[in-house]
Design a protein around this motif. Structure first.
Motif, PDB file in Angstrom:
ATOM      1  N   ASP A  62       0.882  -1.170   0.000  1.00  0.00           N
ATOM      2  CA  ASP A  62       0.000   0.000   0.000  1.00  0.00           C
ATOM      3  C   ASP A  62       0.919   1.219   0.000  1.00  0.00           C
ATOM      4  OD1 ASP A  62      -1.539   2.137   1.045  1.00  0.00           O
ATOM      5  OD2 ASP A  62      -2.485   0.913   2.577  1.00  0.00           O
ATOM      6  N   HIS A  63       1.011   1.907  -1.155  1.00  0.00           N
ATOM      7  CA  HIS A  63       2.004   2.974  -1.296  1.00  0.00           C
ATOM      8  C   HIS A  63       1.430   4.135  -2.115  1.00  0.00           C
ATOM      9  CE1 HIS A  63       5.859   4.767  -1.021  1.00  0.00           C
ATOM     10  NE2 HIS A  63       6.593   3.933  -1.727  1.00  0.00           N
ATOM     11  N   VAL A  64       2.145   5.248  -2.083  1.00  0.00           N
ATOM     12  CA  VAL A  64       1.798   6.441  -2.851  1.00  0.00           C
ATOM     13  C   VAL A  64       3.033   6.837  -3.656  1.00  0.00           C
ATOM     14  CG1 VAL A  64       0.989   8.830  -2.726  1.00  0.00           C
ATOM     15  CG2 VAL A  64       0.262   7.193  -0.977  1.00  0.00           C
ATOM     16  N   LEU A  65       3.001   6.576  -4.950  1.00  0.00           N
ATOM     17  CA  LEU A  65       4.147   6.900  -5.809  1.00  0.00           C
ATOM     18  C   LEU A  65       4.012   8.325  -6.339  1.00  0.00           C
ATOM     19  CD1 LEU A  65       4.442   3.517  -7.740  1.00  0.00           C
ATOM     20  CD2 LEU A  65       5.813   4.300  -5.782  1.00  0.00           C
ATOM     21  N   SER A  66       4.022   9.278  -5.418  1.00  0.00           N
ATOM     22  CA  SER A  66       3.782  10.677  -5.784  1.00  0.00           C
ATOM     23  C   SER A  66       5.045  11.440  -6.155  1.00  0.00           C
ATOM     24  CB  SER A  66       3.058  11.389  -4.643  1.00  0.00           C
ATOM     25  OG  SER A  66       3.831  11.331  -3.463  1.00  0.00           O
ATOM     26  N   GLU A  67       6.204  10.807  -6.036  1.00  0.00           N
ATOM     27  CA  GLU A  67       7.458  11.430  -6.442  1.00  0.00           C
ATOM     28  C   GLU A  67       8.165  10.455  -7.385  1.00  0.00           C
ATOM     29  OE1 GLU A  67       9.504  13.727  -3.064  1.00  0.00           O
ATOM     30  OE2 GLU A  67       8.335  12.182  -2.032  1.00  0.00           O
ATOM     31  N   PRO A  68       8.730  10.927  -8.487  1.00  0.00           N
ATOM     32  CA  PRO A  68       9.351  10.019  -9.458  1.00  0.00           C
ATOM     33  C   PRO A  68      10.416   9.100  -8.865  1.00  0.00           C
ATOM     34  CG  PRO A  68       9.131  12.211 -10.394  1.00  0.00           C
ATOM     35  CD  PRO A  68       8.739  12.322  -8.940  1.00  0.00           C
ATOM     36  N   LEU A 103       9.091   5.598  -7.501  1.00  0.00           N
ATOM     37  CA  LEU A 103       8.886   4.566  -8.513  1.00  0.00           C
ATOM     38  C   LEU A 103      10.230   4.049  -9.009  1.00  0.00           C
ATOM     39  CD1 LEU A 103       7.194   2.818 -10.409  1.00  0.00           C
ATOM     40  CD2 LEU A 103       7.072   4.776 -11.970  1.00  0.00           C
ATOM     41  N   ALA A 104      11.165   4.937  -9.297  1.00  0.00           N
ATOM     42  CA  ALA A 104      12.485   4.520  -9.796  1.00  0.00           C
ATOM     43  C   ALA A 104      13.168   3.600  -8.793  1.00  0.00           C
ATOM     44  CB  ALA A 104      13.354   5.753 -10.089  1.00  0.00           C
ATOM     45  N   VAL A 155      14.851  -1.817  -6.826  1.00  0.00           N
ATOM     46  CA  VAL A 155      14.878  -2.731  -5.681  1.00  0.00           C
ATOM     47  C   VAL A 155      14.078  -4.007  -5.944  1.00  0.00           C
ATOM     48  CG1 VAL A 155      14.138  -2.946  -3.264  1.00  0.00           C
ATOM     49  CG2 VAL A 155      15.314  -0.886  -4.032  1.00  0.00           C
ATOM     50  N   LEU A 156      13.000  -3.894  -6.705  1.00  0.00           N
ATOM     51  CA  LEU A 156      12.138  -5.051  -6.940  1.00  0.00           C
ATOM     52  C   LEU A 156      12.428  -5.748  -8.273  1.00  0.00           C
ATOM     53  CD1 LEU A 156       8.849  -3.561  -5.480  1.00  0.00           C
ATOM     54  CD2 LEU A 156      10.327  -5.295  -4.450  1.00  0.00           C
ATOM     55  N   ALA A 157      13.544  -5.418  -8.904  1.00  0.00           N
ATOM     56  CA  ALA A 157      13.945  -6.128 -10.127  1.00  0.00           C
ATOM     57  C   ALA A 157      14.105  -7.608  -9.794  1.00  0.00           C
ATOM     58  CB  ALA A 157      15.247  -5.551 -10.673  1.00  0.00           C
ATOM     59  N   GLY A 158      13.553  -8.455 -10.640  1.00  0.00           N
ATOM     60  CA  GLY A 158      13.619  -9.891 -10.416  1.00  0.00           C
ATOM     61  C   GLY A 158      12.478 -10.442  -9.583  1.00  0.00           C
ATOM     62  N   HIS A 159      11.632  -9.575  -9.069  1.00  0.00           N
ATOM     63  CA  HIS A 159      10.468 -10.001  -8.294  1.00  0.00           C
ATOM     64  C   HIS A 159       9.213  -9.947  -9.169  1.00  0.00           C
ATOM     65  CE1 HIS A 159      12.428 -10.187  -4.355  1.00  0.00           C
ATOM     66  NE2 HIS A 159      13.118  -9.121  -4.744  1.00  0.00           N
ATOM     67  N   ASP A 160       8.244 -10.773  -8.844  1.00  0.00           N
ATOM     68  CA  ASP A 160       6.968 -10.797  -9.559  1.00  0.00           C
ATOM     69  C   ASP A 160       6.058  -9.742  -8.932  1.00  0.00           C
ATOM     70  OD1 ASP A 160       4.725 -11.405 -11.043  1.00  0.00           O
ATOM     71  OD2 ASP A 160       4.302 -13.277  -9.986  1.00  0.00           O
ATOM     72  N   ALA A 217       3.633  -4.483 -15.653  1.00  0.00           N
ATOM     73  CA  ALA A 217       3.825  -3.030 -15.731  1.00  0.00           C
ATOM     74  C   ALA A 217       5.207  -2.645 -15.216  1.00  0.00           C
ATOM     75  CB  ALA A 217       2.733  -2.315 -14.933  1.00  0.00           C
ATOM     76  N   PHE A 218       5.677  -3.280 -14.136  1.00  0.00           N
ATOM     77  CA  PHE A 218       7.020  -2.980 -13.632  1.00  0.00           C
ATOM     78  C   PHE A 218       8.068  -3.315 -14.684  1.00  0.00           C
ATOM     79  CE2 PHE A 218       7.917  -2.235  -8.911  1.00  0.00           C
ATOM     80  CZ  PHE A 218       6.851  -1.384  -8.767  1.00  0.00           C
ATOM     81  N   ASP A 219       7.907  -4.444 -15.374  1.00  0.00           N
ATOM     82  CA  ASP A 219       8.856  -4.811 -16.438  1.00  0.00           C
ATOM     83  C   ASP A 219       8.850  -3.756 -17.541  1.00  0.00           C
ATOM     84  OD1 ASP A 219       9.493  -7.246 -15.152  1.00  0.00           O
ATOM     85  OD2 ASP A 219       7.849  -8.286 -16.181  1.00  0.00           O
ATOM     86  N   ARG A 220       7.651  -3.346 -17.973  1.00  0.00           N
ATOM     87  CA  ARG A 220       7.549  -2.361 -19.050  1.00  0.00           C
ATOM     88  C   ARG A 220       8.133  -1.011 -18.617  1.00  0.00           C
ATOM     89  NH1 ARG A 220       2.555  -5.104 -19.262  1.00  0.00           N
ATOM     90  NH2 ARG A 220       1.508  -3.400 -18.144  1.00  0.00           N
ATOM     91  N   LEU A 221       7.829  -0.592 -17.396  1.00  0.00           N
ATOM     92  CA  LEU A 221       8.342   0.687 -16.903  1.00  0.00           C
ATOM     93  C   LEU A 221       9.856   0.646 -16.785  1.00  0.00           C
ATOM     94  CD1 LEU A 221       5.573   1.379 -14.258  1.00  0.00           C
ATOM     95  CD2 LEU A 221       6.047   2.788 -16.280  1.00  0.00           C
ATOM     96  N   ARG A 222      10.384  -0.468 -16.306  1.00  0.00           N
ATOM     97  CA  ARG A 222      11.838  -0.622 -16.182  1.00  0.00           C
ATOM     98  C   ARG A 222      12.487  -0.576 -17.563  1.00  0.00           C
ATOM     99  NH1 ARG A 222      11.564  -5.055 -13.612  1.00  0.00           N
ATOM    100  NH2 ARG A 222      11.341  -4.165 -11.542  1.00  0.00           N
ATOM    101  N   ALA A 223      11.896  -1.273 -18.533  1.00  0.00           N
ATOM    102  CA  ALA A 223      12.449  -1.288 -19.889  1.00  0.00           C
ATOM    103  C   ALA A 223      12.362   0.100 -20.529  1.00  0.00           C
ATOM    104  CB  ALA A 223      11.686  -2.296 -20.757  1.00  0.00           C
ATOM    105  N   GLY A 224      11.266   0.815 -20.298  1.00  0.00           N
ATOM    106  CA  GLY A 224      11.111   2.167 -20.838  1.00  0.00           C
ATOM    107  C   GLY A 224      12.124   3.124 -20.274  1.00  0.00           C
ATOM    108  N   ARG A 225      12.456   2.954 -19.004  1.00  0.00           N
ATOM    109  CA  ARG A 225      13.443   3.808 -18.366  1.00  0.00           C
ATOM    110  C   ARG A 225      14.834   3.549 -18.928  1.00  0.00           C
ATOM    111  NH1 ARG A 225      14.905   3.469 -12.091  1.00  0.00           N
ATOM    112  NH2 ARG A 225      15.556   1.469 -12.888  1.00  0.00           N
ATOM    113  N   ALA A 226      15.109   2.287 -19.249  1.00  0.00           N
ATOM    114  CA  ALA A 226      16.422   1.918 -19.772  1.00  0.00           C
ATOM    115  C   ALA A 226      16.603   2.347 -21.221  1.00  0.00           C
ATOM    116  CB  ALA A 226      16.627   0.399 -19.664  1.00  0.00           C
TER     117      ALA A 226
END
Length: 193
Positions: free
Chosen positions: A90-96, A99-100, A105-110, A183-192
């Motif tokens: 339960d989180h609030v990703l209100s600052e970039p 999310l980054a 930190v959660l790379a490799g996690h489902d 979505a985390f995979d896509r966001l990570r790939a988009g950032r890279a």
């Protein structure tokens, strides 16, 4: 350690403004999902900290303390999942940076990212009714929380009951294609890129 303990846990990551219904949705998910899950809330982590005004007497000190706490919170999510626990976050990703940091930190996690939406007028009504939040927090977060615009599941807690929102998340879990990018995979790939 037996084979069952070596399996990583799954993460359902609820992101939404204050008063959007994340905690209620997390409680409903814990009550209805078929295996053992833990609810990790950024509010609960925040509540663990000191409340001494002399230690947090400037905006800089407060920001530094909150930043460290949130980075620790993100690592606790990864630690719980790495130990084989299923976690509803339960989180609030209100600052970039939040999310980054989570993407790193959660790379490799489902991780299943759930957008918890609610119209601003309803958020303000809930905030006032709760009485435990500073007025205006939800409005401040409203245009910041969902700027990344990519979710695995999206729910609207004003348009659907908590049970219906939980069912949408459960249905996604039951029908998702194994190995399909999240979505985390896509966001990570988009950032890279």
């Amino acid at each position: 350690m037996d084979a069952q303990e070596q399996v990583q846990g799954q993460v359902i990551f609820l992101n939404g403004t204050s008063s959007s219904g994340k905690s209620s949705l997390a409680a409903e998910l814990l009550a209805t999902l078929d295996s053992v899950w833990f609810h990790l809330s950024v509010d609960a982590f925040n509540a663990m900290g000191s409340r001494r005004e002399d230690l947090l007497d400037t905006p800089e000190r407060l920001d530094l303390a909150l930043g460290r706490m949130r980075r620790g919170f993100h690592r606790s999510i990864a630690g719980m999942a790495a130990a084989g626990n299923n976690v509803v976050v339960d989180h609030v990703l209100s600052e970039p940076w939040r999310l980054a940091d989570c993407l790193d930190v959660l790379a490799g996690h489902d991780v299943v990212l759930v957008g918890v939406h609610c119209p601003l007028e309803e958020l303000q009504r809930r905030e006032t009714a709760r009485g435990d939040r500073s007025a205006g927090i939800a409005a401040f977060q409203y245009d910041r929380v969902h700027v990344h615009r990519d979710y695995d599941v999206e729910v609207d807690t004003a348009a659907a009951s908590t049970a219906e929102c939980a069912r949408a998340v459960r249905d996604f879990l039951a029908t998702r294609v194994p190995g399909a990018p999240t979505a985390f995979d896509r966001l990570r790939a988009g950032r890279a890129a």
